[in-house]
Scaffold this motif. Structure first.
Motif, PDB file in Angstrom:
ATOM      1  N   VAL C  98     -17.367  -0.338 -22.797  1.00 38.27           N
ATOM      2  CA  VAL C  98     -16.507   0.399 -23.734  1.00 38.27           C
ATOM      3  C   VAL C  98     -16.731   1.901 -23.673  1.00 38.27           C
ATOM      4  CG1 VAL C  98     -15.635  -0.985 -25.631  1.00 38.27           C
ATOM      5  CG2 VAL C  98     -18.057  -0.460 -25.542  1.00 38.27           C
ATOM      6  N   LEU C 102     -13.900   4.805 -22.749  1.00 40.04           N
ATOM      7  CA  LEU C 102     -13.492   5.809 -23.726  1.00 40.04           C
ATOM      8  C   LEU C 102     -13.966   7.197 -23.301  1.00 40.04           C
ATOM      9  CD1 LEU C 102     -14.216   3.821 -27.001  1.00 40.04           C
ATOM     10  CD2 LEU C 102     -11.987   4.344 -26.037  1.00 40.04           C
ATOM     11  N   LEU C 104     -17.103   8.302 -22.443  1.00 36.88           N
ATOM     12  CA  LEU C 104     -18.341   8.746 -23.088  1.00 36.88           C
ATOM     13  C   LEU C 104     -19.537   8.406 -22.214  1.00 36.88           C
ATOM     14  CD1 LEU C 104     -17.517   7.324 -26.615  1.00 36.88           C
ATOM     15  CD2 LEU C 104     -17.305   9.696 -25.896  1.00 36.88           C
ATOM     16  N   PRO C 109     -24.158   9.563 -29.196  1.00 39.42           N
ATOM     17  CA  PRO C 109     -24.696   8.753 -30.291  1.00 39.42           C
ATOM     18  C   PRO C 109     -23.866   7.524 -30.657  1.00 39.42           C
ATOM     19  CG  PRO C 109     -24.835  11.078 -30.845  1.00 39.42           C
ATOM     20  CD  PRO C 109     -24.149  11.000 -29.515  1.00 39.42           C
ATOM     21  N   LEU C 110     -22.574   7.693 -30.793  1.00 40.04           N
ATOM     22  CA  LEU C 110     -21.746   6.559 -31.198  1.00 40.04           C
ATOM     23  C   LEU C 110     -21.675   5.499 -30.117  1.00 40.04           C
ATOM     24  CD1 LEU C 110     -20.063   5.789 -33.694  1.00 40.04           C
ATOM     25  CD2 LEU C 110     -18.073   6.775 -32.567  1.00 40.04           C
ATOM     26  N   ALA C 111     -22.028   5.891 -28.869  1.00 43.35           N
ATOM     27  CA  ALA C 111     -21.904   4.963 -27.746  1.00 43.35           C
ATOM     28  C   ALA C 111     -23.178   4.179 -27.476  1.00 43.35           C
ATOM     29  CB  ALA C 111     -21.516   5.728 -26.487  1.00 43.35           C
ATOM     30  N   ALA C 113     -25.300   2.101 -28.848  1.00 41.55           N
ATOM     31  CA  ALA C 113     -25.536   0.674 -29.090  1.00 41.55           C
ATOM     32  C   ALA C 113     -24.602  -0.217 -28.288  1.00 41.55           C
ATOM     33  CB  ALA C 113     -25.369   0.369 -30.574  1.00 41.55           C
ATOM     34  N   ASP C 114     -23.558   0.360 -27.719  1.00 38.97           N
ATOM     35  CA  ASP C 114     -22.582  -0.449 -26.979  1.00 38.97           C
ATOM     36  C   ASP C 114     -22.745  -0.363 -25.471  1.00 38.97           C
ATOM     37  OD1 ASP C 114     -20.578   0.464 -29.577  1.00 38.97           O
ATOM     38  OD2 ASP C 114     -20.626  -1.636 -28.937  1.00 38.97           O
ATOM     39  N   LEU C 117     -22.722  -3.444 -22.724  1.00 36.76           N
ATOM     40  CA  LEU C 117     -22.621  -4.770 -23.330  1.00 36.76           C
ATOM     41  C   LEU C 117     -21.421  -5.564 -22.846  1.00 36.76           C
ATOM     42  CD1 LEU C 117     -23.682  -4.269 -27.042  1.00 36.76           C
ATOM     43  CD2 LEU C 117     -25.034  -5.036 -25.117  1.00 36.76           C
ATOM     44  N   GLN C 118     -20.288  -4.890 -22.717  1.00 35.02           N
ATOM     45  CA  GLN C 118     -19.089  -5.643 -22.347  1.00 35.02           C
ATOM     46  C   GLN C 118     -18.588  -5.312 -20.949  1.00 35.02           C
ATOM     47  OE1 GLN C 118     -16.047  -6.097 -25.496  1.00 35.02           O
ATOM     48  NE2 GLN C 118     -17.461  -4.973 -26.810  1.00 35.02           N
ATOM     49  N   PHE C 195      -9.841   9.031 -28.740  1.00 37.57           N
ATOM     50  CA  PHE C 195     -10.762   9.694 -27.825  1.00 37.57           C
ATOM     51  C   PHE C 195     -10.104  10.607 -26.806  1.00 37.57           C
ATOM     52  CE2 PHE C 195     -14.882   8.251 -29.027  1.00 37.57           C
ATOM     53  CZ  PHE C 195     -14.621   7.111 -29.749  1.00 37.57           C
ATOM     54  N   ARG C 468     -28.147 -13.124 -22.183  1.00 36.19           N
ATOM     55  CA  ARG C 468     -28.827 -12.069 -22.920  1.00 36.19           C
ATOM     56  C   ARG C 468     -29.029 -10.868 -22.008  1.00 36.19           C
ATOM     57  NH1 ARG C 468     -29.055 -12.405 -28.412  1.00 36.19           N
ATOM     58  NH2 ARG C 468     -29.769 -14.443 -29.118  1.00 36.19           N
ATOM     59  N   SER C 543     -17.493  11.099 -34.254  1.00 36.43           N
ATOM     60  CA  SER C 543     -18.915  11.237 -33.967  1.00 36.43           C
ATOM     61  C   SER C 543     -19.724  10.179 -34.704  1.00 36.43           C
ATOM     62  CB  SER C 543     -19.400  12.609 -34.392  1.00 36.43           C
ATOM     63  OG  SER C 543     -19.128  12.764 -35.744  1.00 36.43           O
TER      64      SER C 543
END
Lengths: 131, 328, 543
Positions: C98, C102, C104, C109-111, C113-114, C117-118, C195, C468, C543
């Motif tokens: 993701v 987008l 990034l 910062p907003l990115a 944790a993602d 992952l996908q 974005f 995982r 942000s």
């Protein structure tokens, strides 16, 4: 049906863009008499908690589909704690494996809904949180 | 009802001091107290009125789909860039069937949401069709007390009920989009008298010049006695085009209002209606406190429908019985 | 009656399905007869290609087994690609995460944790090099799942890699998905405008197409994304109409730039869904072939036959798949894959049974490929082209879907085209309506889903392995990109970004692909390149 006197913030944290569940549950909540502040996509934990503060929300509902739920759940519960907002109910939904559901409940999350949970169950569980 | 920290008396003082300090949490809690009708909320409001703090209140009104939230977002962004303290009240309708509501305006304000100088509060109409209620007025008062310089009020829509926005706003921006020509023509006159500024949003669409022409004509027909000639500003809220022009019109109107005492007289008339509203609500509240009123009302209503009594006689009887007003 | 008694009586009196409508709401007749069909059916390979674009279809060549893959770091993704090729994948399908989709970098910062992952986290030119390590770009075809404007950066990285390896661009085989508006999941309006400015997004997508056409004759410049829309619950005619209308918008804009339709149309393809109503899906694909052929010939005046060929990549829709009783999903995906094969497609991704839980494990990924291989090699359905052609039911459904789709396409045209409808929120309205309807249908049981609203098991024991991620994966990526920025020559980066900023600000009509490629070559990261363009348009990201 009558106004339940409770307000929800509903949104997603991080970058995942799957908002199907979010929109559907928002509609169910609204139809059930709740006021839903729709925060939509791309929120940071700080922002969601700020919104909950400004709107004096009773509950926060977040949906996760990408596997980022544990990370954000920790952050969210921390942020609420730091802001002395422990009375706000936290409800999570989405693609969450059973082991993680247990861990989330352990963090203090009040309810977790996985895909395929019937509407009645979701609404009844949420209603019961406020009794 | 919302659950608050238990000891009301103590918190009341804290709430007021907090609001005056600009504390978001206190303001938010007080807004809920007021919204849910708690008497403590009123007590706090009395003290806030006493501070005499004032903000410029800009109402943004228009039909669903014209882009009000996006426009409000741009306006707020502009003001924040100027260093102003800004408040936004975003009103959305409550469903008459379920009692719930989807408050989605805030989603369009992501750019600015989180700025410490900005306070956004969503409000549901909760059964009041126009959406401008005593609660809205109270919210404005609370935001003024917080020290906001400008408060943007985004309302539900325009129609007969929306004329009430003029009661709370110093400057009203009525928003339309291209292609609304026929619909505009079909509206009643009063609607055009409330606009101090007309914004034609989504001005990158076809038909914008026709809409501007239609507006000019309708404004001319309906508002010719006014001293202030409402400017028509073309905007594209999604890209920011036209916002500067819009804001300079707002500034001009603000200055005009102050110069010609228009603001003062609008607020005076708003205060008058608010006082009357409070009186009405006190009376009804006092009467409702008396036990059995709802049952008696149901009984009387049946009699009226059956034709054994008329509503005027019934009303007089209720008033007499309640001893609130002596009718003879 | 007790529940048990009720169940018993159902079986004794005869189980029935709740209704006889298709997934899209078309009424199936009790039986279809010869009399309802005029019998006209050109051969496969003959205009308007209802029966297929090649006379020999799968006899000449089987569809490409192209499973989407991509997660975590480029290294991990490279390993999975190699694994899949080993077990019989015949084409690569790279899905970005993701953050990449987008624009990034992993340390935004907003990115954080993602990250990964996908899909694969891609940010630098070196990432592309690692992703394709040991993979011959001129021998295996690659699909790059990335949307504009970021597709420009990724395409540039790929081209530079080919150059570095001495592979001429004319030899590259593959696809860049490159579809604005419908590719981001949703296609939510909010996702699309958050974005990057939407008009520039569309323009850069066209810039990529324009750049690639003369330089890479075997490279597909776009896969018009019908799949992501269908995942929200819209009907088959809506899927067709939305994607065809978007294609029409692209064609118009490219011809407006001076390109001849026959120079690029053959390199436009689609990305569609294979849903679980088997006959409807077969009919849908056949209708799409007819609609495309006619549209290109009659509306856009294409003369070259290849321009009239409708080509598509298919993914079996994940919408019917459930979290409950996940092994049932193997059955669903198989039937959906069969539908795609019977319909006629160029490539297939069979969605894994663990889709409702996470990314596929190696096990589930392999099973997807084996599913396709069993169908290809054992069932004999590949022996003849368009095996269901001539079935009264299928021909009737094909006609009906075509009719409904054309009607909707006309509506969209009249409203100004798909891009306009999207920007005005009309598409969003249709999508929202469909998703609420679908949710209601599942709630009421009108849309039966085994394990969810019928044949539920209250206490289920989940017996599958769930994928995982490596625990330090995200930290690794974040560290990597931060180090990367420190260890390079800043001067060329600065110059390239300033140049890009200037162009966007003062000469927005210029094709931005080369300036973007220069920035990539100078070692600018994905986000740095996008931020330069964002700044040039005063665009603020969340942000």
């Amino acid at each position: 049906m009558a106004f339940k006197g409770k307000r929800f913030i509903v949104g997603k944290l991080g970058l995942d863009g799957h908002d199907n569940g979010l929109r559907i549950v928002s509609k169910w909540l609204t139809d059930s008499g709740y006021e839903v502040v729709y925060a939509g996509l791309y929120n940071s934990t700080k922002r969601i908690v700020q919104i909950a503060l400004e709107e004096n929300a009773n509950a926060i509902g977040i949906s996760f589909l990408g596997g980022e739920h544990l990370f954000y759940a920790h952050q969210l519960m921390n942020e609420l704690h730091q802001n002395e907002m422990e009375d706000v109910k936290v409800v999570l939904g989405g693609v969450i494996p059973p082991d993680d559901v247990r861990e989330l409940k352990g963090l203090g999350v009040h309810a977790v809904f996985t895909p395929g949970t019937p509407k009645r169950k979701i609404l009844d569980t949420i209603d019961s949180l406020f009794q | 009802m919302n659950s608050y920290k238990v000891d009301m008396k103590e918190t009341k003082d804290d709430l007021v001091t907090g609001v005056l300090r600009g504390d978001k949490r206190c303001a938010s809690q007080l807004m809920s107290l007021v919204e849910d009708g708690w008497r403590e909320g009123e007590a706090c409001l009395r003290r806030l009125y006493a501070t005499g703090r004032r903000a410029h209140i800009v109402g943004v009104t228009g039909w669903p789909g014209v882009g009000k939230s996006t426009l409000v977002n741009r306006v707020a962004r502009f003001l924040l860039a100027e260093g102003k303290q800004v408040g936004i009240i975003a009103v959305d309708p409550t469903s008459p069937f379920s009692g719930g509501s989807l408050l989605g305006d805030r989603e369009r304000m992501k750019e600015i949401d989180g700025d410490p100088r900005l306070f956004i509060r969503s409000a549901a109409t909760r059964g009041h069709p126009g959406g401008i209620t005593r609660t809205t007025k109270s919210f404005i008062k609370i935001m003024e007390a917080m020290g906001k310089d400008v408060i943007l009020l985004e309302t539900v829509g325009v129609g007969q009920n929306e004329v009430s926005v003029i009661q709370v706003a110093d400057t009203v921006i009525l928003t339309v989009i291209p292609g609304m020509g026929d619909y505009l023509q079909s509206l009643k006159a009063g609607v055009f008298e409330i606009g101090d500024i007309f914004a034609v949003n989504k001005a990158d669409r076809e038909g914008v010049s026709n809409t501007v022409t239609d507006l000019k004509m309708l404004i001319g027909l309906n508002g010719s006695e006014r001293d202030w000639k409402p400017p028509i500003v073309k905007t594209v809220a999604t890209s920011g085009e036209g916002i500067e022009e819009l804001m300079s019109a707002v500034a001009r109107h603000r200055e005009y209002g102050e110069r010609c005492d228009l603001t003062v007289s609008r607020r005076a008339s708003a205060a008058q209606s608010e006082i009357l509203e409070i009186i009405k609500s006190r009376i009804l509240h006092r009467m409702a406190e008396q036990s059995g009123l709802q049952d008696r009302l149901e009984r009387y209503a049946r009699e009226v429908c059956e034709g054994t009594k008329d509503p005027y006689t019934v009303a007089d009887e209720i008033l007499e019985e309640s001893k609130i007003i002596e009718l003879h | 009656m007790s529940q048990k008694e009720e169940k018993m009586s159902t079986y004794l009196e005869g189980e029935r399905v709740p209704h006889f409508r298709s997934l899209s709401g078309i009424e199936y007749k009790e039986v279809y007869r010869r009399s309802e069909w005029n019998g006209e059916l050109p051969d496969p390979g003959e205009y308007p290609f209802t029966r297929g674009i090649h006379p020999d279809m799968y006899r000449g060549r089987l569809w490409t087994r192209r499973q989407q893959s991509g997660f975590g770091t480029p290294e991990e993704s490279n390993e999975r690609i190699k694994y899949l090729l080993k077990v019989g994948q015949t084409g690569i399908n790279m899905d970005a995460d993701v953050g990449t989709k987008l624009g990034l970098d992993p340390d935004y910062p907003l990115a954080q944790a993602d990250v990964g992952l996908q899909g694969t986290s891609l940010s630098t030119y070196e990432d592309m090099r690692v992703l394709y390590k040991d993979i011959p770009l001129d021998q295996v075809s690659s699909t790059l799942i990335i949307n504009p404007p970021y597709s420009a950066v990724i395409m540039a990285q790929y081209l530079l890699l080919a150059k570095e390896r001495g592979i001429p661009w004319e030899k590259l085989i593959g696809t860049i998905m490159n579809c604005a508006l419908t590719q981001l999941i949703g296609p939510t309006y909010q996702a699309q405008i958050s974005f990057f400015p939407i008009d520039l997004t569309v323009k850069i997508g066209l810039d990529v197409m324009e750049y690639m056409v003369p330089r890479s004759p075997r490279w597909n410049i776009v896969n018009i994304n019908a799949y992501n829309v269908r995942e929200t619950g819209v009907s088959a005619p809506q899927e067709v109409a939305f994607s065809m209308s978007l294609a029409a918008d692209y064609i118009r804009r490219l011809t407006k730039r001076g390109l001849e339709v026959d120079s690029f149309a053959r390199r436009m393809a689609f990305f569609s869904a294979a849903h679980i109503d088997l006959f409807e899906e077969v009919a849908k694909l056949r209708a799409m072939r007819r609609i495309w052929a006619r549209m290109l010939k009659e509306k856009f005046g294409a003369k070259n036959e290849k321009s009239l060929w409708f080509r598509t990549a298919i993914q079996t829709s994940a919408l019917p798949l459930t979290a409950q009783q996940p092994l049932n999903n193997i059955v669903r995906a198989t039937i959906q894959t069969l539908a795609a094969v019977l319909a006629g497609t160029q490539s297939i991704h069979t969605t894994g049974y663990d889709e409702a839980y996470s990314l596929p494990t190696e096990e589930s990924h392999k099973l997807s490929i084996r599913t396709q291989q069993v169908i290809a090699y054992e069932t004999k359905v590949v022996n003849s082209a368009d095996p269901l052609g001539g079935s009264y039911l299928v021909e009737s459904l094909t006609d009906q879907i075509e009719e409904q789709s054309l009607e909707l396409m006309k509506l969209i045209e009249d409203k100004g085209g798909f891009i306009q409808c999207f920007k005005e929120g009309w598409v969003e309205e249709q999508v929202n309506e469909a998703r609420y309807k679908m949710a209601e249908a599942i709630e009421t049981g009108d849309h039966p889903v085994v394990g969810v609203n019928i044949f539920r098991e209250e206490e289920e024991d989940l017996k599958i392995n769930i994928f995982r991620h490596a625990t330090d994966m995200q930290a690794k990526r974040i560290r990597y990109v931060q180090e990367y920025r420190k260890n390079r020559n800043e001067e060329p980066v600065k110059r390239a970004l300033e140049n890009l900023y200037d162009l966007v600000r003062r000469k927005p009509e210029v094709n931005l692909f080369e300036p973007i490629m220069e920035a990539v070559e100078a070692r600018a990261t994905l986000q740095e390149i996008c931020d330069a363009m964002r700044r040039a348009t005063d665009f603020v990201i969340p942000s």
